[in-house]
Design a protein around this motif. Structure first.
Motif, PDB file in Angstrom:
ATOM      1  N   LEU A  64       0.506  -0.565   0.270  1.00  0.00           N
ATOM      2  CA  LEU A  64       0.476   0.404  -0.291  1.00  0.00           C
ATOM      3  C   LEU A  64       0.526   1.357  -0.411  1.00  0.00           C
ATOM      4  CD1 LEU A  64      -1.881  -2.051   0.815  1.00  0.00           C
ATOM      5  CD2 LEU A  64      -3.362  -0.720   2.497  1.00  0.00           C
ATOM      6  N   VAL A  65       1.042   2.150  -1.090  1.00  0.00           N
ATOM      7  CA  VAL A  65       1.529   2.937  -0.782  1.00  0.00           C
ATOM      8  C   VAL A  65       0.412   4.584  -0.724  1.00  0.00           C
ATOM      9  CG1 VAL A  65       2.727   4.346  -2.433  1.00  0.00           C
ATOM     10  CG2 VAL A  65       2.725   2.263  -2.929  1.00  0.00           C
ATOM     11  N   LEU A  66       1.194   5.086   1.171  1.00  0.00           N
ATOM     12  CA  LEU A  66       0.471   6.094   1.675  1.00  0.00           C
ATOM     13  C   LEU A  66       0.851   7.387   1.143  1.00  0.00           C
ATOM     14  CD1 LEU A  66       0.380   4.880   4.879  1.00  0.00           C
ATOM     15  CD2 LEU A  66      -1.613   4.065   3.162  1.00  0.00           C
ATOM     16  N   LYS A 102       4.051  -0.560 -12.429  1.00  0.00           N
ATOM     17  CA  LYS A 102       3.092   0.250 -13.538  1.00  0.00           C
ATOM     18  C   LYS A 102       2.136   1.356 -14.002  1.00  0.00           C
ATOM     19  CE  LYS A 102       4.249  -4.384 -15.543  1.00  0.00           C
ATOM     20  NZ  LYS A 102       3.857  -5.565 -16.303  1.00  0.00           N
ATOM     21  N   SER A 103       1.874   1.307 -12.167  1.00  0.00           N
ATOM     22  CA  SER A 103      -0.133   1.978 -12.279  1.00  0.00           C
ATOM     23  C   SER A 103       0.237   3.494 -11.357  1.00  0.00           C
ATOM     24  CB  SER A 103      -0.959   1.168 -11.006  1.00  0.00           C
ATOM     25  OG  SER A 103      -0.297   0.551 -10.180  1.00  0.00           O
ATOM     26  N   THR A 114       0.986  -5.643  -6.166  1.00  0.00           N
ATOM     27  CA  THR A 114       2.812  -5.656  -6.114  1.00  0.00           C
ATOM     28  C   THR A 114       3.554  -5.041  -5.878  1.00  0.00           C
ATOM     29  OG1 THR A 114       2.527  -7.273  -8.170  1.00  0.00           O
ATOM     30  CG2 THR A 114       1.653  -8.402  -6.091  1.00  0.00           C
ATOM     31  N   HIS A 115       4.617  -5.071  -6.199  1.00  0.00           N
ATOM     32  CA  HIS A 115       6.083  -4.513  -6.665  1.00  0.00           C
ATOM     33  C   HIS A 115       5.843  -3.894  -8.516  1.00  0.00           C
ATOM     34  CE1 HIS A 115       9.820  -2.430  -7.295  1.00  0.00           C
ATOM     35  NE2 HIS A 115      10.347  -3.684  -7.943  1.00  0.00           N
ATOM     36  N   LYS A 116       5.482  -5.153  -8.511  1.00  0.00           N
ATOM     37  CA  LYS A 116       5.793  -4.893 -10.112  1.00  0.00           C
ATOM     38  C   LYS A 116       4.311  -4.120 -10.559  1.00  0.00           C
ATOM     39  CE  LYS A 116       7.838  -9.378 -11.898  1.00  0.00           C
ATOM     40  NZ  LYS A 116       7.899 -10.345 -11.818  1.00  0.00           N
TER      41      LYS A 116
END
Length: 723
Positions: A684-686, A702-703, A696-698
C-alpha cells in the motif's frame, strides 16, 4: 487530600492503635503539670500534708474542732473517723469526693482552733478581754461549758469573718493545724515531706517514661502507615499510567508523570507520617490543656485567648503570602525535570551542535526560578519560629505578672500558677505544631491534587463492553474498513479512508514519504489510538469489542525504535513469552540474525543489557527486538520500519528466514526501503494519509507514479529493468 486515606485502608488497625497511643501520651503529658503543682503546693509549702483532713487526730483535738462545726457537719466528721483509744483514725473507705467535702467542712473550724491554740496571740487576748476572762483561762473549756445557742451564735460570728478570706489561706491554715496535730502525735514532718516529694517525683518519672514509650510507638506506626500509603500510591499511579493511551500520555508529559510518581508521592508520604504524630496529637493536647486550665484557674484564660488570636492572625497573614508560591513549586519541579530529561536524552546532539552554553542557560533559568520560589517560601516561614517564641515568652510574662498578684492576694497558690503556665505552654505548643505542619500541608495538598488528576483521568482506550468471540475461520486476518484517524486536538485527519484486507499467511507492506501516516496506521491495530471513523477487524471481530489483552496477545510488535529493557539478552527475548524454552529463544535469535553476535559475548544469552540497551548497537537492538516478537509466536506480526538499522546483506537473510517463519501468520511491514518489501504479497502506497496505490511491486511500478518515483530514487535502472 482526604482521598489519600483510601490508599492505607489495609492499615486501619494501625490508625486505631495510633489514636489510642496519642490519647495515652496526651493523658501523661497533661498530668505532669498537676504533679508539678502538687510538689510545690503539697511537698514544699505544706510539708507533705495534702489537705485539711488529718489521717489521725487526737480525741482532745477532735473535740475542739467539733465545738466550732455546725451540728450536721459535726455528724459528718464523726462518721468519717473511727475512735481507737485516744486517737481518731480516718476510715479507709472514704472516697476522694467525700474527702473533698470533709476538707471544706473542716477548713474554718480548724482555722479557728489553730488561731486559738496560740495563747500569746493578740487575737486570743482580745477574745478573752471581750468576754471578761482572765488571761490564763482556757477558751476551749469556756466554749465547751457555754449553752449551745450562745456557742452557735459565737461560731456564726467567727465563720462570717472567715468567709471573706481566700480559699487558699483557709486551706493553708487548716494544713498548719494538721501539721501541729501530727507534730503533737510525734510524727516526723521532715520525713513526711521527703516521702511526699519522692512519691510524686516517681509518679512523674513513670508518666514521662510512658509518654516517651507512646511517642516512640506512634512514630513507628506512623512511619509504617505512611510507607504503606507511599507504596500503594506509587503502585496505583503506575497501573494507571500503564493503562494510558497515547492521548493521555500526550496530556501529561513524561517528566510530569515521573515527578508525580516520585516527588509528589514523597511529599504526601512525609506529610502523613507527620499528621499522625503531630496534627492528630495537637488538638488532643490543646483541648485537654484548655479543660485542665479551666479546672486550675479560669481567671487567666483571657491570656490564652489573646495568644491564640495572635497566632491565627499571624499564620493567616503568612499563608496569604506563601500559598500561591506553594502551588507553583511543584510545577516548577516538573519544568526542571523536563529540561533535565531533554538535555540528558539529547546530550549527543547538543555536543554535535556545540549548544552546551544554550542548554546550560535553559537549565539555569529553570533552576533559578525554582530556587527563587523556594527561597521566598522559606523566608516567609523563617518568621514563624521567632514570632512563636516571642509569643510564648510574652504569655509566660503575662501569666507570672497576673499570677503573682493572685498569689499575693491569696486567691491562688504558687503551684497552681506554675501548672497554669505549663498548660498554657502546652496549648500554645499545640498551635505551634499545627502551624509548623502548615508549612508542609499546602505543598502536599498540591501534590495530592496532581496525583488525583492522574488517577481520575479518563482512559480513552479500554476493554470493549460488548465482548465478541474471534472467528476461527478468520484467524490472523486484519481488515481496515474505510478508516479515518485524527490525533486528539488535531483539526485534520492523519489517515483518510484506509481500506484493505490482510489475510493469514500474507505479507502486506506500507510505503510512502515521511509523514504519510505509515506508523500511525499500524499503531491503530494494537489500539495505541482508536480510529476516528470506520473500524478495524482482527480475526473477524471489531478490535473495540475485544479485550485489550486478547488483542495484543495475538500481535508480535516491533517498534520503529528498538526498545530493550535492563536485564539480560535472554530476559529481553522472553519478554513476550516468559515460558519460552531455551531452544525457542535460540531459534528466535537465529531467525532474527542475532545468534551470531550473542555467541560472541562472554555470557551468551545471559549477557547483561544496560538500561535502554545502551551497550548494544542500533542494529543489534533491532535484531533483538525482532527476536522478541518471533519468540512470542503470534498470529500477526507488525514491523514498524524495523529493518532500517540493518545492512543490506543482513536484511536479505533476515527477511528470507522470516518468510519461512511467518508462513502461517499475517505480516504487516512499514518500510522506507523498497528492497525490504519487493516480495510482499500486497503493497500500500500512502501519501498524506491516503492510499494512492495498492498492489504488488511489479503492478505498482506500472500503475503508481509515487511508487515509481520512490523506486527510481532507491534502485538502479538495471534493477528496475530486472524487476
Amino acid at each position: 487530600m482526604l482521598k489519600m486515606f483510601h490508599y492505607m485502608k489495609e492499615r486501619w488497625h494501625y490508625l486505631v492503635m495510633i489514636l489510642v497511643l496519642l490519647f495515652l501520651q496526651a493523658f501523661c503529658d497533661l498530668s505532669l503539670p498537676d504533679y508539678t503543682s502538687r510538689i510545690v503546693n503539697v511537698g514544699i509549702q505544706q510539708k507533705g500534708v495534702e489537705d485539711g483532713v488529718p489521717d489521725t487526730i487526737r480525741k482532745e483535738s477532735m473535740e475542739k474542732v467539733l465545738l466550732f462545726a455546725e451540728e450536721a457537719d459535726a455528724d459528718t466528721i464523726e462518721n468519717a473517723y473511727a475512735l481507737d483509744g485516744d486517737l481518731y483514725t480516718l476510715k479507709k473507705e472514704i472516697t476522694s469526693q467525700e474527702r473533698e467535702e470533709l476538707n471544706t467542712i473542716l477548713g474554718i473550724p480548724e482555722l479557728i482552733v489553730y488561731g486559738m491554740e496560740d495563747e500569746d496571740s493578740e487575737q486570743v487576748a482580745a477574745v478573752k478581754a471581750q468576754m471578761n476572762l482572765p488571761q490564763d483561762a482556757d477558751l476551749f473549756q469556756v466554749f465547751a461549758q457555754m449553752p449551745r445557742e450562745q456557742l452557735t451564735q459565737i461560731r456564726e460570728q467567727m465563720a462570717d469573718q472567715f468567709e471573706e478570706m481566700p480559699e487558699s489561706i483557709v486551706t493553708q491554715s487548716a494544713v498548719a493545724f494538721v501539721q501541729n496535730e501530727y507534730a503533737a502525735q510525734g510524727k516526723d514532718l521532715d520525713q513526711m515531706q521527703t516521702d511526699s516529694i519522692l512519691y510524686t517525683g516517681l509518679k512523674m518519672l513513670g508518666l514521662a517514661f510512658l509518654s516517651a514509650a507512646a511517642a516512640i510507638c506512634v512514630t513507628f506506626l506512623s512511619a509504617r502507615v505512611a510507607a504503606t500509603l507511599g507504596r500503594n500510591l506509587r503502585n496505583s499511579i503506575y497501573r494507571k499510567v500503564i493503562s494510558f493511551s497515547g492521548e493521555e500520555l500526550n496530556h501529561f508529559s513524561t517528566a510530569s508523570l515521573i515527578t508525580r510518581s516520585t516527588n509528589d508521592v514523597q511529599q504526601i508520604q512525609l506529610l502523613f507520617a507527620m499528621i499522625f504524630r503531630i496534627v492528630l496529637y495537637a488538638p488532643i493536647l490543646g483541648i485537654g490543656g484548655v479543660l485542665k486550665v479551666l479546672q486550675t484557674d479560669a481567671s487567666m484564660t483571657w491570656i490564652l485567648a489573646l495568644a491564640v488570636a495572635v497566632i491565627l492572625l499571624f499564620v493567616g497573614l503568612l499563608f496569604r503570602l506563601a500559598m500561591p508560591k506553594f502551588k507553583k513549586l511543584q510545577y516548577l519541579i516538573d519544568n526542571l525535570n523536563l529540561v533535565a530529561r531533554e538535555i540528558l536524552t539529547g546530550v549527543s546532539v547538543i555536543r554535535a551542535f556545540s549548544t552546551e552554553k544554550h542548554e546550560e542557560e535553559r537549565f539555569e533559568d529553570a533552576n533559578r526560578k525554582l530556587m527563587k520560589t523556594n527561597l521566598f517560601v522559606n523566608r516567609c516561614m523563617t518568621f514563624m519560629m521567632p514570632v512563636m517564641m516571642l509569643l510564648m515568652n510574652g504569655v509566660t510574662v503575662l501569666i507570672v505578672w497576673n499570677g503573682s498578684h493572685a498569689v499575693n492576694d491569696g486567691t491562688m497558690q504558687v503551684g497552681n500558677m506554675m501548672a497554669f503556665m505549663q498548660y498554657a505552654m502546652q496549648i500554645i505548643m499545640a498551635f505551634l505544631m499545627i502551624t509548623m505542619m502548615s508549612i508542609m500541608i499546602p505543598r502536599a495538598s498540591v501534590a495530592a491534587a496532581r496525583i488525583n488528576e492522574v488517577m481520575e483521568a479518563e482512559v480513552s482506550i479500554r476493554d470493549g463492553e460488548e465482548q465478541e468471540k474471534p472467528r476461527e475461520e478468520k484467524k490472523g486476518e486484519v481488515v481496515f474498513e474505510h478508516v479515518d484517524f485524527a490525533y486528539p486536538g488535531a483539526q485534520e485527519c492523519t489517515l483518510t479512508d484506509i481500506d484493505f484486507t490482510a489475510r493469514k499467511g500474507e505479507t502486506v507492506a506500507f510505503i510512502g514519504s515521511t509523514g504519510s501516516g505509515k506508523s500511525t496506521l499500524v499503531n491503530l491495530i494494537p489500539r495505541f489510538f482508536d480510529v476516528t471513523k470506520g473500524r478495524i477487524l482482527v480475526d473477524g471481530v471489531d478490535i473495540r469489542h475485544m479485550k485489550l489483552s486478547d488483542l495484543r496477545d495475538r500481535i508480535g510488535y516491533v517498534p520503529q525504535k528498538g526498545v530493550l529493557f535492563s536485564g539480560t539478552i535472554d530476559s529481553n527475548i522472553r519478554y513476550g513469552k516468559d515460558e519460552a524454552t531455551g531452544e525457542e529463544v535460540q531459534r528466535a535469535a537465529s531467525i532474527a540474525q542475532a545468534w551470531e553476535f550473542i555467541q560472541e559475548k562472554e555470557d551468551g544469552v545471559n549477557s547483561a543489557i544496560a538500561q535502554g540497551g545502551t551497550n548494544v548497537s542500533g542494529g543489534q537492538k533491532q535484531r533483538l527486538s525482532i527476536a522478541r516478537a518471533i519468540a512470542k509466536n503470534p498470529e500477526i506480526y507488525i514491523f514498524d520500519d524495523s529493518f532500517s538499522a540493518l545492512d543490506y546483506k543482513t536484511d536479505v537473510v533476515l527477511r528470507r528466514a522470516l518468510k519461512k517463519e511467518t508462513q502461517d501468520a499475517t505480516t504487516l511491514i512499514v518500510a522506507q526501503r523498497i528492497s525490504t518489501i519487493l516480495h510482499a504479497d500486497k503493497i500500500l502506497v500512502l501519501d498524506e494519509g491516503r492510499v494512492v496505490g495498492k498492489g504488488t511491486h511489479k503492478e505498482l511500478l506500472k500503475s503508481c507514479d509515487i511508487y515509481r518515483q520512490i523506486a527510481m530514487s532507491q534502485l538502479s535502472e538495471e534493477e528496475l529493468a530486472n524487476e
